[in-house]
Design an enzyme around this catalytic site. Sequence first.
Site, PDB file in Angstrom:
ATOM      1  N   ASP A  43      -3.913   4.207   2.078  1.00  0.00           N
ATOM      2  CA  ASP A  43      -4.429   3.222   3.041  1.00  0.00           C
ATOM      3  C   ASP A  43      -5.582   3.765   3.858  1.00  0.00           C
ATOM      4  OD1 ASP A  43      -1.576   2.246   2.417  1.00  0.00           O
ATOM      5  OD2 ASP A  43      -2.604   0.558   3.348  1.00  0.00           O
ATOM      6  N   ARG A  93      -1.311  -8.075   0.677  1.00  0.00           N
ATOM      7  CA  ARG A  93      -1.120  -6.741   1.228  1.00  0.00           C
ATOM      8  C   ARG A  93      -1.652  -5.721   0.246  1.00  0.00           C
ATOM      9  NH1 ARG A  93       1.074  -5.040  -2.738  1.00  0.00           N
ATOM     10  NH2 ARG A  93       1.265  -3.053  -1.692  1.00  0.00           N
ATOM     11  N   GLY A  94      -1.636  -4.437   0.702  1.00  0.00           N
ATOM     12  CA  GLY A  94      -2.266  -3.385  -0.084  1.00  0.00           C
ATOM     13  C   GLY A  94      -3.688  -3.244   0.437  1.00  0.00           C
TER      14      GLY A  94
END
Length: 369
Positions: A260, A46-47
């Site tokens: 994001d 994730r990220g």
Amino acid sequence: MIIETIDYNKGMVVIIDQTLLPNNEKFLNLRTLNEVAEAIRSLRVRGAPAIGIAASYGMLLHLDTMLRTESVDNPEYIFDREVGIKPFSFPDISIDEIRNCLWEAKKRLEVTRPTAINLFYALERMLSVFDTEEEDPRRLCELVAREAFSIHAEELETEIKIGENGARYIKDGMNILTHCNAGGLATAGYGTALAVLYTAKKEGKEFLVYADETRPLFQGARLTAWELEKNGIDVSVLCDNAAASLFAAGKVDLVIVGADRIASNGDVANKIGTLGLAILCKAYSKPLYVAAPLSTFDINIADGNDIPIEQRSGGEISYFGKRRIVPENVNIYNPGFDVTPAEYISSIITEKGVIENPGRGKIASFIRD
Ligand code: MRU
């Protein structure tokens, strides 16, 4: 220290399973496209930048699988980040079949997580090999592999530059608040927001970091605290709802977070809770820095209203571990991200330099020049 978040090793996508941290440092060997998609969807990897790298490796893995299945040698693997491409008898496969294979992978991966633009950036880059007009199927496959490995390598170089460009904002004795995890685990291994802290530390600066726990999935408590502690940076974890009291106590000199997706006017989507910190920064006259690669900018989006916000399962909130903590039949509101308006952001730190007081005109000329 570079964290081994993700790799492409002997025909497998290798990730550290972030859902098990900090208690269990377990690496997973993902062998199919579906396993990669599941790992992204469930936040094992994730990220924003790490999701992009995982997606490009997911496409490569799908191609690896097709070539292995069709080759008469029946090789164990074809692509590897260290070795590059293993010699093997190239099967009788057309350019169209290669394109279909990559399209199939793209379709599967693009529905995993909607908010981080890096996912879509990486998928498009992988397909850009077809723009080269290469007509030899073997050489085309080599280009696909090279593109995936370049996405990974360039990302790491980018993170080192972000660290260098942002470290000047960190001064000796500061108290710094961060949210979620924008470190090596969220990226190619060095980070964005945390890269700034790592570089400042290398420059000999001493400072304290406060990490919001980041409900509901605790990326701050589990991941940011884990990697800061490993890197010898003094870190304290707080409940998200203790942030205002930390400001009130005069213990926040600046806030630094990742992103994001950044709209063309500078609005920033980041982990849910970032907007609250932005409002606190304004109330207490403290700077808010966003550290992100240029690949996180979505210049096709006018402002934050157009950023798709992931809505996650209610179970992430209604259960604490295995224990139900919300009565049955109660609705849950669980957006994964929020949008901080550009006017709340002091500067965006990128690999190319820093955009102070970001806004539409500045961002357009910064990206163009
Ligand atoms: O849901 P996650 O854990 O993928 O959310 C991650 C974040 O919000 C990070 O802050 C962001 O991706 C920046 S990562 C360098």
